[in-house]
Design a protein around this motif. Structure first.
Motif, short mmCIF file in Angstrom:
data_model
loop_
_atom_site.label_atom_id
_atom_site.label_comp_id
_atom_site.label_asym_id
_atom_site.label_seq_id
_atom_site.Cartn_x
_atom_site.Cartn_y
_atom_site.Cartn_z
N THR A 132 0.92 -1.19 0.04
CA THR A 132 0.01 0.15 0.07
C THR A 132 0.92 1.18 -0.11
OG1 THR A 132 -0.12 -0.10 2.50
CG2 THR A 132 -1.65 -1.10 1.17
N GLU A 133 1.89 1.25 0.59
CA GLU A 133 2.76 2.22 0.58
C GLU A 133 3.65 2.62 -0.69
OE1 GLU A 133 4.32 1.73 5.28
OE2 GLU A 133 5.69 1.10 3.78
N GLU A 134 3.92 1.46 -1.34
CA GLU A 134 4.46 1.75 -2.79
C GLU A 134 3.36 2.16 -3.75
OE1 GLU A 134 6.39 -2.18 -3.98
OE2 GLU A 134 8.01 -1.88 -2.18
N ALA A 135 2.07 1.57 -3.59
CA ALA A 135 1.12 2.11 -4.53
C ALA A 135 0.64 3.48 -4.15
CB ALA A 135 -0.19 1.43 -4.27
N LEU A 136 0.80 4.04 -2.90
CA LEU A 136 0.55 5.47 -2.74
C LEU A 136 1.63 6.35 -3.46
CD1 LEU A 136 -0.97 7.72 -1.33
CD2 LEU A 136 0.40 7.09 0.71
N GLU A 137 2.63 5.84 -3.48
CA GLU A 137 4.05 6.66 -3.90
C GLU A 137 3.69 6.76 -5.50
OE1 GLU A 137 7.61 4.64 -3.00
OE2 GLU A 137 7.55 5.23 -0.78
N ALA A 138 3.20 5.42 -6.13
CA ALA A 138 2.97 5.43 -7.58
C ALA A 138 1.79 6.34 -7.79
CB ALA A 138 2.69 4.03 -7.88
N GLY A 139 0.83 6.31 -6.89
CA GLY A 139 -0.40 7.42 -7.28
C GLY A 139 0.15 8.67 -7.30
N ILE A 140 0.81 9.03 -6.32
CA ILE A 140 1.27 10.34 -6.12
C ILE A 140 2.23 10.96 -7.32
CG2 ILE A 140 2.72 11.99 -4.78
CD1 ILE A 140 1.85 10.47 -2.16
N ALA A 141 3.18 10.09 -7.84
CA ALA A 141 3.84 10.22 -8.87
C ALA A 141 3.21 10.63 -10.08
CB ALA A 141 4.84 9.21 -9.02
N ALA A 142 2.08 9.93 -10.28
CA ALA A 142 1.02 10.22 -11.50
C ALA A 142 0.14 11.27 -11.21
CB ALA A 142 0.10 8.73 -11.47
N ALA A 143 0.11 11.79 -10.24
CA ALA A 143 -0.77 13.20 -9.92
C ALA A 143 -0.14 14.40 -10.54
CB ALA A 143 -1.26 13.42 -8.56
N THR A 144 0.13 14.62 -11.76
CA THR A 144 0.78 15.42 -12.39
C THR A 144 -0.28 16.43 -13.28
OG1 THR A 144 1.67 14.28 -14.00
CG2 THR A 144 3.07 14.60 -12.06
N PRO A 145 0.00 17.50 -13.36
CA PRO A 145 -0.77 18.18 -14.38
C PRO A 145 -0.56 17.73 -15.86
CG PRO A 145 0.49 19.92 -13.05
CD PRO A 145 0.83 18.49 -12.70
N GLY A 146 -1.89 17.69 -16.48
CA GLY A 146 -1.77 17.02 -17.80
C GLY A 146 -2.54 15.61 -17.75
N ASN A 147 -2.03 14.71 -16.66
CA ASN A 147 -2.51 13.51 -16.63
C ASN A 147 -3.94 13.32 -16.46
OD1 ASN A 147 0.12 12.43 -17.25
ND2 ASN A 147 0.37 11.50 -14.96
N ARG A 148 -4.35 12.34 -16.12
CA ARG A 148 -5.73 12.18 -15.84
C ARG A 148 -6.11 11.27 -14.63
NH1 ARG A 148 -9.47 13.89 -19.77
NH2 ARG A 148 -8.53 14.38 -21.81
N ILE A 149 -7.23 11.24 -13.93
CA ILE A 149 -7.62 10.48 -12.77
C ILE A 149 -7.23 9.21 -13.08
CG2 ILE A 149 -9.39 10.00 -11.13
CD1 ILE A 149 -8.15 12.83 -10.59
N GLY A 150 -7.59 8.73 -14.14
CA GLY A 150 -7.30 7.22 -14.27
C GLY A 150 -6.02 6.88 -14.26
N ASP A 151 -5.01 7.75 -14.45
CA ASP A 151 -3.43 7.33 -14.63
C ASP A 151 -3.31 7.08 -13.08
OD1 ASP A 151 -3.18 7.91 -17.54
OD2 ASP A 151 -3.07 10.14 -17.00
N ILE A 152 -3.76 7.84 -12.15
CA ILE A 152 -3.40 7.66 -10.78
C ILE A 152 -3.82 6.05 -10.27
CG2 ILE A 152 -4.03 8.47 -8.33
CD1 ILE A 152 -4.45 11.25 -9.37
N SER A 153 -5.40 5.87 -10.77
CA SER A 153 -5.98 4.83 -10.29
C SER A 153 -5.11 3.67 -10.79
CB SER A 153 -7.27 4.66 -10.73
OG SER A 153 -8.24 5.78 -10.24
N ALA A 154 -4.70 3.84 -12.28
CA ALA A 154 -3.99 2.72 -12.92
C ALA A 154 -2.69 2.64 -12.07
CB ALA A 154 -3.68 3.02 -14.50
#
Length: 253
Positions: A132-154
């Motif tokens: 879960t900690e690694e997944a959170l890090e991955a989700g945060i890394a995907a939360a960048t302007p221009g990406n989409r919410i689905g990128d965080i979920s994926a």
């Protein structure tokens, strides 16, 4: 409605984020064999009062709960995955404890969660928490302007899949601002390139959580505590973050 917050508003959210982080760290350090969950709840309640903060859980009454929640922190033990209601339970050696805490400070909310093992850890439990900690890090890394919410979920779901853990789609991340739960809903699994485009000013909580061997949940008699349907242990990790022009800023780090 999806809110976009100004840099000044995001800066004001830092106070809530810092208080939530400090409280979780100190309560997690107190979680030892022989400690009662009610003592941790009382400690959290005292800290909220001393800080002049407002609990986001006290009197919280969503459609899925059984009336107003009358505690200031969620404490979920072992197979309890979400919304664990503090009760008269003494922590035992090897227990897995998730602490989920959200408050408003000067009108701005922060929400975070951490999972720890009490006493001697089972390597399988540590692996679950680490996922879960690694997944959170991955989700945060995907939360960048221009990406989409689905990128965080994926990104979150890919970590769960790599570890072999099933993902429940009913509860996930959410918008944060003046209230604890706002738009958007951010599932812990999804398809990249889908959903709302991420923009500077968005503030939301990401919270990867799952159980070892099932995505199904059952509800305790208290009407709040959600447990894995097969009794397998669960873990939950969460941060509140703001999206800035320069990328994600974690407010509960």
């Amino acid at each position: 409605m999806i809110e976009l917050h100004t840099p000044a508003e995001i800066d004001r959210m830092r106070a809530a984020g810092a208080f939530v982080r400090r409280t979780l760290d100190e309560l997690a350090a107190r979680a030892a064999v022989g400690v009662n969950l009610l003592d941790l709840e009382a400690d959290a309640r005292r800290r909220v009062a001393d800080r002049g903060a407002v609990s986001c859980y006290w009197d919280y009454a969503p459609s899925f709960g059984n009336g107003p929640f009358r505690n200031v922190i969620c404490l979920s033990v072992n197979d309890a995955a979400q919304h664990g209601m503090p009760h008269d339970y003494v922590l035992r050696d090897g227990d897995v404890l998730s602490l989920d805490f959200a408050v408003s400070v000067d009108g701005w909310v922060a929400d975070a969660a951490v999972t720890v093992v009490v006493g001697r850890p089972d390597p399988d439990d540590l692996r679950l928490i680490r996922s879960t900690e690694e997944a959170l890090e991955a989700g945060i890394a995907a939360a960048t302007p221009g990406n989409r919410i689905g990128d965080i979920s994926a990104a979150i779901g890919a970590v769960a899949a790599a570890y072999g853990y099933p993902v429940n789609h009913d509860f996930g991340g959410h918008g944060v601002g003046r209230t604890m739960h706002g738009d958007l809903f951010i599932c812990n699994d999804g398809r990249a390139g889908r959903g709302y485009r991420i923009r500077p000013g968005m503030v939301f909580a990401l919270e990867p959580w799952w159980a070892k061997t099932t995505a199904r949940l059952r509800t305790d008699a208290d009407g709040w505590t959600l447990r894995s349907a097969d009794g397998s242990r669960a873990a939950h990790t969460e941060h509140t973050l703001a999206v800035t022009e320069d990328g994600p800023l974690v407010l509960t780090a």
